[in-house]
Design an enzyme around this catalytic site. Structure first.
Site, PDB file in Angstrom:
ATOM      1  N   LYS A  38      44.789  33.472  35.928  1.00 20.84           N
ATOM      2  CA  LYS A  38      45.012  33.641  34.492  1.00 20.84           C
ATOM      3  C   LYS A  38      45.816  34.898  34.180  1.00 20.84           C
ATOM      4  O   LYS A  38      46.744  34.864  33.366  1.00 20.84           O
ATOM      5  CB  LYS A  38      43.647  33.683  33.784  1.00 20.84           C
ATOM      6  CG  LYS A  38      43.698  34.041  32.308  1.00 20.84           C
ATOM      7  CD  LYS A  38      42.360  33.776  31.652  1.00 20.84           C
ATOM      8  CE  LYS A  38      41.253  34.594  32.270  1.00 20.84           C
ATOM      9  NZ  LYS A  38      41.297  36.012  31.886  1.00 20.84           N
ATOM     10  N   THR A  39      45.475  36.010  34.810  1.00 24.45           N
ATOM     11  CA  THR A  39      46.173  37.270  34.524  1.00 24.45           C
ATOM     12  C   THR A  39      47.649  37.162  34.892  1.00 24.45           C
ATOM     13  O   THR A  39      48.521  37.650  34.175  1.00 24.45           O
ATOM     14  CB  THR A  39      45.516  38.433  35.297  1.00 24.45           C
ATOM     15  OG1 THR A  39      44.129  38.478  34.973  1.00 24.45           O
ATOM     16  CG2 THR A  39      46.155  39.758  34.929  1.00 24.45           C
ATOM     17  N   ASP A 223      43.500  37.106  25.318  1.00 23.43           N
ATOM     18  CA  ASP A 223      42.795  36.737  26.547  1.00 23.43           C
ATOM     19  C   ASP A 223      41.291  36.669  26.277  1.00 23.43           C
ATOM     20  O   ASP A 223      40.798  37.254  25.310  1.00 23.43           O
ATOM     21  CB  ASP A 223      43.100  37.782  27.628  1.00 23.43           C
ATOM     22  CG  ASP A 223      42.637  37.333  29.005  1.00 23.43           C
ATOM     23  OD1 ASP A 223      42.372  36.128  29.187  1.00 23.43           O
ATOM     24  OD2 ASP A 223      42.539  38.192  29.895  1.00 23.43           O
ATOM     25  N   GLU A 224      40.565  35.958  27.139  1.00 25.60           N
ATOM     26  CA  GLU A 224      39.097  35.835  27.032  1.00 25.60           C
ATOM     27  C   GLU A 224      38.709  35.383  25.615  1.00 25.60           C
ATOM     28  O   GLU A 224      37.787  35.921  24.993  1.00 25.60           O
ATOM     29  CB  GLU A 224      38.411  37.166  27.371  1.00 25.60           C
ATOM     30  CG  GLU A 224      38.763  37.754  28.720  1.00 25.60           C
ATOM     31  CD  GLU A 224      38.168  36.981  29.899  1.00 25.60           C
ATOM     32  OE1 GLU A 224      37.522  35.941  29.663  1.00 25.60           O
ATOM     33  OE2 GLU A 224      38.346  37.411  31.051  1.00 25.60           O
ATOM     34  N   GLN A 254      32.665  30.615  30.797  1.00 25.76           N
ATOM     35  CA  GLN A 254      32.413  32.035  31.060  1.00 25.76           C
ATOM     36  C   GLN A 254      32.125  32.812  29.770  1.00 25.76           C
ATOM     37  O   GLN A 254      32.296  34.028  29.710  1.00 25.76           O
ATOM     38  CB  GLN A 254      33.610  32.656  31.786  1.00 25.76           C
ATOM     39  CG  GLN A 254      33.843  32.051  33.166  1.00 25.76           C
ATOM     40  CD  GLN A 254      34.947  32.747  33.932  1.00 25.76           C
ATOM     41  OE1 GLN A 254      34.835  33.909  34.304  1.00 25.76           O
ATOM     42  NE2 GLN A 254      36.039  32.041  34.161  1.00 25.76           N
ATOM     43  N   ARG A 615      32.396  35.217  41.125  1.00 31.62           N
ATOM     44  CA  ARG A 615      33.008  36.502  41.498  1.00 31.62           C
ATOM     45  C   ARG A 615      33.189  36.588  43.010  1.00 31.62           C
ATOM     46  O   ARG A 615      33.938  37.432  43.503  1.00 31.62           O
ATOM     47  CB  ARG A 615      32.129  37.694  41.080  1.00 31.62           C
ATOM     48  CG  ARG A 615      31.797  37.867  39.596  1.00 31.62           C
ATOM     49  CD  ARG A 615      32.998  37.804  38.715  1.00 31.62           C
ATOM     50  NE  ARG A 615      33.185  36.452  38.205  1.00 31.62           N
ATOM     51  CZ  ARG A 615      34.301  36.003  37.667  1.00 31.62           C
ATOM     52  NH1 ARG A 615      35.352  36.781  37.577  1.00 31.62           N
ATOM     53  NH2 ARG A 615      34.393  34.774  37.214  1.00 31.62           N
TER      54      ARG A 615
END
Length: 713
Positions: A38-39, A223-224, A254, A615
């Site tokens: 995503k980043t 984002d997020e 998430q 993670r």
């Protein structure tokens, strides 16, 4: 951008990633699964927009942590060097707009307003309650503070809070809310929530300001997005209303911040808000092994409130996930420490490993076990650096220089170091200032008949100090900080107040604050020589204080230190490690006991477990205890219901619990301290069962529940 650079932007990307990167005008929803790059997509999309002729001045990128914002800006700068690109958190963006171009003056505040952190906020809440004659033992200030914060996130005024909630508690909370806001205004201060509320107020009551920023931010990236609250939702709707060039990325699976106002509906209903939105799903995971990803996927399908997606990976199968059943929390901590040591003796660095837990309280036994085994660790989100007393003291002086109306800062430093100003003298000073219509700083330089002797001398000294400090330019910040430390004789005060290790630690903290100021100066050379804030940017002391006020737990974490990271599952969001331990997988902890009454809260707990699992890159170890100490008493624990939802075919179970009845006379055992020995006698039953063991050092009578005996086959 050259064709070569453009091809570099689009190399090593999948087709869905390419779609997201190259989408130009119109709404875009990127559903990005865990570890799906995503980043990379967001940063390359920003660079792609610039390549297509969009000025960096017209791009706004919002993330949820300062650390993520810094990383994103750094990545974009690899393609284009534009230091003025707006990449920040929601709160930082709001503060920057409010300070710019006299915007907040329209709302009756000075541009040099203070930003109150959680501790400052609680202090003002208590003061408001005191002025309303409310007993803090009956009305919990922290509960009222949380209620007010929740109301602000929903954009409810004190009157609105009362309309939405009936009952005596909310009537009282509404009164405190109104008084609290009045005190903030007097202090020329905003709390975290106000940064967003006041921006919305500015945009709503001054449409010409809104239109200016709509024309400025032609392209908006958030984002997020699954973690946005209602106020943040309103901000993006206002900014994107004119051009609709909004791109949001996130993953409903998430969303773990419902407890602080995040609204999962924002991302689930993005297509309702923007019917013409293009939707791109990033489903290839680049982070985890197939087995870890299988476990995560089979867990999260038990949630109903989500958007379906099929995460997959080309990574290797990987090892099975270890599920270790432990006797109690001490045995659990020792098992984790032992496994970390074993991995480190292999090919794993300490910085490759992290231990996650649901609550901060769980870290204590883990820290003990790691220290005993000589394992270095860093604790993320413990007592924050900027919350330590000596740091808060010096920052209070700095805040007074920037904002003379900051009464919270004034109260903190008026008698630090001591100047003979007790509570009585301070009360008289405030009363005089109120009657005379003077600020507290002005009052310190006056002769006040009711204040005499040592207190009056202290006031004069304090007044001279502030007058001298106010003559300093706001940059370089390091010089401001060192001058404050020197002129207040703060180091001398510490040496008189503390000794030995306590003194050394506090002196080291003060030194680190100076280092932080030095780092700020190096990162912001454009502030040099400027005593004023420019229209679009701020510099110097005010900017430094703003960054300090908005610092987050994870901002202080350095992933390059050779140490195991200990953190809550919430802090772990957005990170990755080759080896992950998740401990305390028991009902009541994960899922948390407070979530058992609501399906929505239970789903958030499951998402939190999902975040922890995803993670892990290569190794995942899950642990739980058969019993755990609560309020000083050992109570049985039930394994987490989430463990039952994991696929059995990727789990390797290891039982480290003791069946005390299995120890018998004649058996060979090993003790961690006394070494090998033979049981010669057993006594008692259950928790009282003991064994008399013959060691080389002599016979010992051991309580089997705590003896840590291992059978020797």
């Amino acid at each position: 951008m050259t064709k070569r650079l453009l091809s570099k932007l689009l190399e090593d990307v999948t087709e869905p990633q390419r779609e997201a990167i190259t989408h130009l005008e119109g709404p875009l929803l990127v559903l990005a699964g865990a570890g799906s790059g995503k980043t990379r997509v967001i940063t390359r999309r920003v660079a792609y927009l610039i390549d297509k002729g969009i000025s960096p001045y017209n791009i706004l990128a919002i993330t949820f942590t300062n650390k993520a914002a810094d990383e994103m800006k750094e990545r974009v700068m690899r393609y284009y060097s534009y230091p003025d690109l707006w990449v920040s958190t929601f709160h930082s963006m709001c503060a920057r707009v409010l300070r710019s171009e006299g915007n907040i003056e329209r709302l009756g505040y000075s541009r040099y307003f203070s930003i109150y952190d959680t501790a400052d906020t609680l202090g003002v809440i208590k003061l408001a309650m005191k002025e309303l004659n409310l007993d803090p033992t009956h009305w919990k200030p922290a509960t009222i503070a949380a209620t007010i914060s929740g109301a602000k996130n929903k954009l409810l005024s004190p009157e609105g809070l009362l309309k939405e909630h009936s009952g005596y508690f909310h009537r009282v909370a509404s009164q405190v809310y109104a008084k609290y806001q009045s005190l903030l205004k007097t202090n020329n201060a905003l709390d975290f929530d106000d940064l967003q509320v006041k921006l919305i107020e500015l945009f709503t009551h001054h449409p010409e300001v809104l239109e200016r920023y709509q024309d400025k931010f032609l392209f908006i990236l958030i984002d997020e997005y699954q973690d946005t609250n209602f106020a943040q939702y309103v901000i993006q709707k206002l900014l994107a209303k004119k051009y609709h060039n909004i791109c949001v990325t996130g993953d409903p699976d998430q969303s773990i911040y419902g407890w602080r106002g995040a609204n999962l509906e924002n991302i689930l209903e993005f297509e309702r808000d923007y019917p013409d939105a293009k939707v791109v799903k990033l489903e290839q995971n680049y982070r985890s092994t197939k087995r870890i990803l299988q476990a995560a996927s089979e867990l999260i399908v038990h949630n109903k409130f989500r958007k379906s997606k099929g995460l997959w990976t080309e990574n290797p199968e990987g090892n099975n996930i270890r599920l270790v059943h432990c006797e109690d929390e001490k045995a659990e901590a020792q098992e984790i420490a032992s496994h970390i040591k074993e991995l480190h003796q292999g090919d794993k660095r300490y910085l490759d490993m992290a231990v996650f837990y649901r609550t901060n309280a769980q870290s204590r036994v883990l820290e003990t076990a790691l220290r005993q085994d000589g394992i270095p660790y860093v604790l993320v989100g413990a007592v924050e650096f900027y919350q330590r007393k000596e740091i808060k003291d010096i920052l209070a002086y700095l805040r007074l220089l920037a904002n003379p109306n900051d009464e919270v800062a004034f109260d903190r430093v008026i008698n630090t170091p001591p100047r003979g100003m007790g509570p009585g003298s301070l009360s008289k000073l405030k009363e005089w200032a109120r009657l005379e219509g003077r600020s507290l700083q002005e009052a310190t330089g006056q002769v006040i008949p009711s204040i005499k002797g040592k207190a009056m001398e202290g006031l004069k000294t304090f007044s001279k100090l502030l007058t001298s400090l106010h003559k300093m330019p706001p940059y370089p910040v390091r010089e401001v900080v060192t001058t404050v430390i020197a002129d207040t004789k703060y180091i001398h005060y510490l040496k008189e107040s503390y000794t030995d290790e306590a003194l050394l630690e506090r002196l080291a903290n003060v030194e680190e604050l100076v280092n932080a100021a030095e780092e700020y100066d190096k990162a912001n050379p454009e502030s040099a020589g400027s005593a004023e804030l420019t229209a679009e940017a701020s510099g110097g002391l005010e900017d430094f204080l703003e960054k300090v006020a908005l610092v987050q737990d994870i901002d202080t974490w350095d992933g390059h230190v050779e140490a195991v990271s200990l953190m809550t599952l919430h802090s772990a969001k957005g990170l990755e490690f080759p080896v992950v331990f998740i401990c305390g997988l028991e009902d009541g902890l994960l899922p948390h006991a407070q979530s058992s009454q609501s399906e929505a809260e239970m789903e958030e707990e499951r998402r939190l477990c999902y975040v922890g699992i995803t993670r892990a890159k290569n190794e995942l170890i899950l642990t739980h205890a058969r019993r755990r100490s609560r309020f000083g008493l050992e109570t049985p624990s039930v394994p987490s219901r989430f463990l039952e939802e994991l696929p059995r075919d990727v789990i390797q179970e290891i039982d480290k619990t003791l069946s005390l009845e299995e120890f018998y006379p004649g058996q060979m055992v090993n003790h961690p301290l006394f070494g090998p020995g033979r049981i010669v006698e057993t006594q008692g039953y259950g928790k009282d069962r003991r064994a008399v063991v013959d060691f080389s050092t002599g016979q010992k009578t051991l309580l089997l529940e705590y003896a840590r005996l291992e059978k020797i086959k």
